[in-house]
Design a protein around this motif. Structure first.
Motif, PDB file in Angstrom:
ATOM      1  N   PRO A  16       0.840  -1.312  -0.043  1.00 31.58           N
ATOM      2  CA  PRO A  16      -0.150  -0.057  -0.146  1.00 31.58           C
ATOM      3  C   PRO A  16       0.879   1.213   0.050  1.00 31.58           C
ATOM      4  CG  PRO A  16      -0.646  -1.515   1.720  1.00 31.58           C
ATOM      5  CD  PRO A  16       0.382  -2.227   1.050  1.00 31.58           C
ATOM      6  N   GLN A  17       1.891   1.304   0.636  1.00 30.28           N
ATOM      7  CA  GLN A  17       2.842   2.384   0.880  1.00 30.28           C
ATOM      8  C   GLN A  17       3.365   2.660  -0.611  1.00 30.28           C
ATOM      9  OE1 GLN A  17       3.297  -0.227   2.903  1.00 30.28           O
ATOM     10  NE2 GLN A  17       2.688   0.491   4.702  1.00 30.28           N
ATOM     11  N   VAL A  18       3.736   1.679  -1.353  1.00 31.13           N
ATOM     12  CA  VAL A  18       4.362   1.894  -2.863  1.00 31.13           C
ATOM     13  C   VAL A  18       3.211   2.293  -3.712  1.00 31.13           C
ATOM     14  CG1 VAL A  18       5.226   0.836  -4.968  1.00 31.13           C
ATOM     15  CG2 VAL A  18       6.185   0.172  -2.611  1.00 31.13           C
ATOM     16  N   ARG A  19       2.008   1.974  -3.598  1.00 33.05           N
ATOM     17  CA  ARG A  19       0.809   2.404  -4.407  1.00 33.05           C
ATOM     18  C   ARG A  19       0.651   3.910  -3.861  1.00 33.05           C
ATOM     19  NH1 ARG A  19      -3.388  -1.989  -4.677  1.00 33.05           N
ATOM     20  NH2 ARG A  19      -4.583  -0.392  -5.921  1.00 33.05           N
ATOM     21  N   ALA A  20       0.847   4.138  -2.884  1.00 29.99           N
ATOM     22  CA  ALA A  20       0.253   5.343  -2.416  1.00 29.99           C
ATOM     23  C   ALA A  20       1.264   6.295  -2.822  1.00 29.99           C
ATOM     24  CB  ALA A  20       0.409   5.671  -0.735  1.00 29.99           C
ATOM     25  N   ALA A  21       2.607   5.959  -3.069  1.00 33.81           N
ATOM     26  CA  ALA A  21       3.803   6.846  -3.591  1.00 33.81           C
ATOM     27  C   ALA A  21       3.398   6.998  -4.979  1.00 33.81           C
ATOM     28  CB  ALA A  21       5.068   6.241  -3.365  1.00 33.81           C
ATOM     29  N   TRP A  22       3.043   6.032  -5.632  1.00 33.89           N
ATOM     30  CA  TRP A  22       2.579   6.236  -7.063  1.00 33.89           C
ATOM     31  C   TRP A  22       1.400   7.230  -7.243  1.00 33.89           C
ATOM     32  CZ3 TRP A  22       5.691   5.439 -11.128  1.00 33.89           C
ATOM     33  CH2 TRP A  22       6.405   4.585 -11.306  1.00 33.89           C
ATOM     34  N   GLY A  23       0.752   7.053  -6.197  1.00 29.59           N
ATOM     35  CA  GLY A  23      -0.663   7.826  -6.536  1.00 29.59           C
ATOM     36  C   GLY A  23      -0.171   9.438  -6.045  1.00 29.59           C
ATOM     37  N   LEU A  24       0.680   9.642  -5.319  1.00 27.53           N
ATOM     38  CA  LEU A  24       1.243  11.004  -5.092  1.00 27.53           C
ATOM     39  C   LEU A  24       1.811  11.620  -6.415  1.00 27.53           C
ATOM     40  CD1 LEU A  24       1.617  13.572  -3.042  1.00 27.53           C
ATOM     41  CD2 LEU A  24       3.605  12.267  -2.126  1.00 27.53           C
ATOM     42  N   LEU A  25       2.880  10.374  -6.898  1.00 26.67           N
ATOM     43  CA  LEU A  25       3.615  11.132  -8.038  1.00 26.67           C
ATOM     44  C   LEU A  25       2.366  11.339  -9.107  1.00 26.67           C
ATOM     45  CD1 LEU A  25       6.127  11.511  -9.573  1.00 26.67           C
ATOM     46  CD2 LEU A  25       6.294   9.126 -10.116  1.00 26.67           C
ATOM     47  N   PHE A  26       1.456  10.547  -9.178  1.00 28.93           N
ATOM     48  CA  PHE A  26       0.466  10.731 -10.314  1.00 28.93           C
ATOM     49  C   PHE A  26      -0.411  12.026 -10.162  1.00 28.93           C
ATOM     50  CE2 PHE A  26      -4.386  10.737 -10.958  1.00 28.93           C
ATOM     51  CZ  PHE A  26      -4.334  10.723 -12.065  1.00 28.93           C
ATOM     52  N   VAL A  27      -0.613  12.365  -8.994  1.00 23.07           N
ATOM     53  CA  VAL A  27      -1.313  13.726  -8.691  1.00 23.07           C
ATOM     54  C   VAL A  27      -0.434  14.869  -8.982  1.00 23.07           C
ATOM     55  CG1 VAL A  27      -2.219  15.127  -7.062  1.00 23.07           C
ATOM     56  CG2 VAL A  27      -2.694  12.859  -6.916  1.00 23.07           C
ATOM     57  N   LEU A  28       1.002  14.670  -8.847  1.00 23.62           N
ATOM     58  CA  LEU A  28       1.762  15.805  -8.926  1.00 23.62           C
ATOM     59  C   LEU A  28       2.218  15.996 -10.656  1.00 23.62           C
ATOM     60  CD1 LEU A  28       4.399  15.361  -5.888  1.00 23.62           C
ATOM     61  CD2 LEU A  28       2.546  16.923  -6.223  1.00 23.62           C
ATOM     62  N   LEU A  29       2.223  14.747 -11.207  1.00 22.73           N
ATOM     63  CA  LEU A  29       2.545  14.848 -12.584  1.00 22.73           C
ATOM     64  C   LEU A  29       1.329  15.340 -13.352  1.00 22.73           C
ATOM     65  CD1 LEU A  29       4.381  11.469 -12.969  1.00 22.73           C
ATOM     66  CD2 LEU A  29       5.371  13.870 -13.140  1.00 22.73           C
ATOM     67  N   LEU A  30       0.325  14.908 -12.837  1.00 20.07           N
ATOM     68  CA  LEU A  30      -1.106  15.418 -13.407  1.00 20.07           C
ATOM     69  C   LEU A  30      -1.393  16.828 -13.687  1.00 20.07           C
ATOM     70  CD1 LEU A  30      -3.719  14.622 -14.914  1.00 20.07           C
ATOM     71  CD2 LEU A  30      -4.866  14.558 -12.694  1.00 20.07           C
ATOM     72  N   ILE A  31      -0.867  17.484 -12.268  1.00 23.54           N
ATOM     73  CA  ILE A  31      -1.146  18.934 -12.213  1.00 23.54           C
ATOM     74  C   ILE A  31       0.171  19.485 -13.204  1.00 23.54           C
ATOM     75  CG2 ILE A  31      -0.495  20.840 -10.446  1.00 23.54           C
ATOM     76  CD1 ILE A  31      -1.615  19.087  -8.316  1.00 23.54           C
ATOM     77  N   TRP A  32       1.268  19.190 -13.024  1.00 23.47           N
ATOM     78  CA  TRP A  32       2.250  19.551 -14.064  1.00 23.47           C
ATOM     79  C   TRP A  32       1.761  19.488 -15.438  1.00 23.47           C
ATOM     80  CZ3 TRP A  32       7.638  17.257 -14.293  1.00 23.47           C
ATOM     81  CH2 TRP A  32       8.586  18.065 -15.199  1.00 23.47           C
ATOM     82  N   ALA A  33       1.074  18.299 -15.904  1.00 30.67           N
ATOM     83  CA  ALA A  33       0.672  18.200 -17.405  1.00 30.67           C
ATOM     84  C   ALA A  33      -0.242  19.170 -17.673  1.00 30.67           C
ATOM     85  CB  ALA A  33       0.512  16.731 -17.325  1.00 30.67           C
ATOM     86  N   VAL A  34      -1.187  19.213 -16.899  1.00 31.01           N
ATOM     87  CA  VAL A  34      -2.488  20.106 -17.154  1.00 31.01           C
ATOM     88  C   VAL A  34      -1.948  21.534 -17.187  1.00 31.01           C
ATOM     89  CG1 VAL A  34      -4.454  21.080 -16.099  1.00 31.01           C
ATOM     90  CG2 VAL A  34      -4.160  18.737 -16.190  1.00 31.01           C
ATOM     91  N   PHE A  35      -1.171  21.972 -16.252  1.00 34.57           N
ATOM     92  CA  PHE A  35      -0.507  23.266 -16.361  1.00 34.57           C
ATOM     93  C   PHE A  35       0.171  23.498 -17.478  1.00 34.57           C
ATOM     94  CE2 PHE A  35       3.172  26.191 -15.644  1.00 34.57           C
ATOM     95  CZ  PHE A  35       2.471  27.075 -15.253  1.00 34.57           C
ATOM     96  N   GLU A  36       0.932  22.798 -17.833  1.00 35.22           N
ATOM     97  CA  GLU A  36       1.839  22.739 -19.221  1.00 35.22           C
ATOM     98  C   GLU A  36       0.944  22.937 -20.443  1.00 35.22           C
ATOM     99  OE1 GLU A  36       5.055  23.199 -19.785  1.00 35.22           O
ATOM    100  OE2 GLU A  36       5.341  23.434 -17.649  1.00 35.22           O
ATOM    101  N   ALA A  37      -0.105  21.949 -20.358  1.00 34.62           N
ATOM    102  CA  ALA A  37      -1.189  21.941 -21.586  1.00 34.62           C
ATOM    103  C   ALA A  37      -1.903  23.310 -21.710  1.00 34.62           C
ATOM    104  CB  ALA A  37      -1.862  20.741 -21.561  1.00 34.62           C
TER     105      ALA A  37
END
Length: 141
Positions: A16-37
């Motif tokens: 669960p910790q690894v999946r949570a870390a991937w989830g946090l990375l997902f949120v951060l990358l998604l924010i970055w991608a939306v901002f750039e687009a």
């Protein structure tokens, strides 16, 4: 891990910790991608959408040609596994992102970077949801 013909898909055995870390990375990358687009608009938005769906185009490899086994839910045909696994490795998306550093590519650099960024968003989302690479037989690892 073995699978019987009647077994369905299983998800990753990541903690669960690894999946949570991937989830946090997902949120951060998604924010970055939306901002750039939003910042660049136009073809960058198209590139980002294409990058987000690109990894799952590997499923198309599995629908063509003869089927070796009766369809089993969650199982990817063997011929599609190498393509699927390659397209779901974060390093491949990062290499695409770094391609924008090639000299004389400034006209497409932003779009290429955002394509790779959105690709990485997809991979992070998959990992957060428990979907990882496939075994040679086509099952989730």
């Amino acid at each position: 891990m073995t699978h019987d013909a009647g077994e369905g898909a299983t998800r990753s055995s990541a903690s669960p910790q690894v999946r949570a870390a991937w989830g946090l990375l997902f949120v951060l990358l998604l924010i970055w991608a939306v901002f750039e687009a939003a910042k660049y608009g136009g073809w960058v938005i198209v590139a980002a959408v294409a990058g987000f769906i690109a990894p799952d185009l590997s499923f198309l490899v599995g629908i063509s040609g003869p089927h070796q086994h009766q369809h089993q839910p969650g199982r990817l045909p063997r011929r599609a596994v190498p393509v699927y696994n390659l397209l779901h490795r974060p390093v491949v998306a990062v290499v695409v992102m770094l391609a924008c550093l090639i000299p004389d590519s400034s006209a497409v650099a932003v779009a290429v970077f955002n394509f790779g960024l959105a690709w990485l968003v997809h991979i992070a989302a998959d990992r957060a949801l428990g979907f990882g690479l496939r075994t040679a037989e086509g099952w989730q690892r």
